[in-house]
Write an enzyme that holds these catalytic residues in place. Sequence first.
Site, short mmCIF file in Angstrom:
data_model
loop_
_atom_site.label_atom_id
_atom_site.label_comp_id
_atom_site.label_asym_id
_atom_site.label_seq_id
_atom_site.Cartn_x
_atom_site.Cartn_y
_atom_site.Cartn_z
N MET A 138 0.86 -1.02 0.01
CA MET A 138 -0.22 -0.13 -0.10
C MET A 138 0.88 1.26 0.00
SD MET A 138 -2.91 0.83 -0.31
CE MET A 138 -4.03 -0.28 0.05
N ALA A 191 6.39 4.08 -10.66
CA ALA A 191 5.96 2.75 -11.27
C ALA A 191 6.08 2.93 -12.80
CB ALA A 191 4.32 2.63 -11.09
N ALA A 192 7.18 3.95 -13.44
CA ALA A 192 7.07 4.11 -14.80
C ALA A 192 8.02 2.68 -15.26
CB ALA A 192 7.95 5.29 -14.96
N GLY A 193 8.93 2.44 -14.23
CA GLY A 193 9.65 1.22 -14.59
C GLY A 193 8.92 -0.19 -14.69
N ASP A 194 8.10 -0.07 -13.79
CA ASP A 194 7.15 -1.26 -13.59
C ASP A 194 6.09 -1.30 -14.81
OD1 ASP A 194 8.19 -1.65 -10.84
OD2 ASP A 194 6.78 -0.46 -10.02
N PRO A 201 13.78 9.76 -18.76
CA PRO A 201 13.72 10.68 -20.18
C PRO A 201 14.62 10.48 -21.14
CG PRO A 201 14.30 12.12 -18.16
CD PRO A 201 13.73 10.32 -17.73
N THR A 223 16.91 0.96 -18.06
CA THR A 223 15.92 2.13 -18.21
C THR A 223 16.52 3.50 -17.65
OG1 THR A 223 14.78 1.55 -15.99
CG2 THR A 223 14.09 0.53 -18.22
O1 RIB Z 1 8.46 0.96 -8.28
C1 RIB Z 1 7.15 1.69 -7.72
C2 RIB Z 1 7.06 0.95 -6.30
O2 RIB Z 1 8.09 0.69 -5.55
C3 RIB Z 1 5.88 1.48 -5.61
O3 RIB Z 1 4.41 1.16 -5.73
C4 RIB Z 1 6.18 1.21 -4.17
O4 RIB Z 1 5.31 0.33 -3.61
C5 RIB Z 1 7.59 0.43 -4.10
O5 RIB Z 1 7.36 -0.98 -4.16
#
Ligand code: RIB
Length: 307
Positions: free
Chosen positions: A18, A256-259, A229, A226
């Site tokens: 969270m 979360a851009a990398g995710d 920009p 990665t």
């Molecule tokens: O990569 C972003 C994430 O890193 C976030 O959502 C946070 O929970 C951490 O795990």
Amino acid sequence: MASKETRSRVAVVGSLNMDLVARAPRLPHPGETLAGRTFAQVAGGKGGNQAVAAARLGAQVSMLGCVGADANGAQLRAGLEAEGIDCAALETGREATGVALIVVDDASQNAIVIVAGSNGEVTPETIARHEAVLAAADVVICQLETPLATVHAALAAARRLGKTVILNPAPATGPLPAEWLPLIDYLIPNELEAATLTGLPVGSPEEAATAAAVLRAAGARNVLVTLGPRGVQAALEGAAPVLYDAPKVEAVDTTAAGDTFIGGFAAQLAEGVDVDAAIRFAQRAAALSVTRAGAQPSIPTRAELGG
Ligand code: RIB
């Protein structure tokens, strides 16, 4: 898009957090109390984010992990299920659900502290219990927000089962164990992680190319660094190093851009798309994600990218 039954499968082994997010003019200094502007509580965790990205971007996804028996855990599980993600291998543990304390500044940069909680209860035995989930996948993704022994077990099982194996080495605290690298088809660090893994400076695409070459020489089949920009520096098997320029966007929040990149890339690989096109697709998804706030709320759908 193909029907759910025929969509290719991605299995994500990893964390659910969270995210407790404060926006502030800048990141605080040590010892400083800083007034923030806004606060939000949003679904996150690198594993959960990558699962949501893969699902929104076209894959049938299974999540292998652990939440706590608390309201945060229930909310995170319900969020994944609402995306159509199979949560049969998402266990409920004794610890509280993982949390991430995030500050996002006016330059859209962030600083994150994670407290693992139930993510620490994902063990090698958890991987063994749910090996059928890995066996059913085309692509398996891991990160480093679950115990290292668990990540190693997942990488080894996925390799033994003949899957395409992606490791996002985040957060990185030092070099990866040497025996891990030959288990990895795509190692995807950001520049900080590439520097931590190699001990080399990674401040430019050229330095990223050097670090990627070192990681490939150590056994990783392909490496994608990665660079936000500045794009993605790729070291792919049998090809010369190449820098993929990033689409230009107005960034609001890079969390979360990398995710998003990793989930989108995995969804494309699972579909059989070639690596070059998969990287470009994932870059477009990540670019759109940084124009919006929050981790999972920022991740685009395939329809938003033009189907
Ligand atoms: O990569 C972003 C994430 O890193 C976030 O959502 C946070 O929970 C951490 O795990």
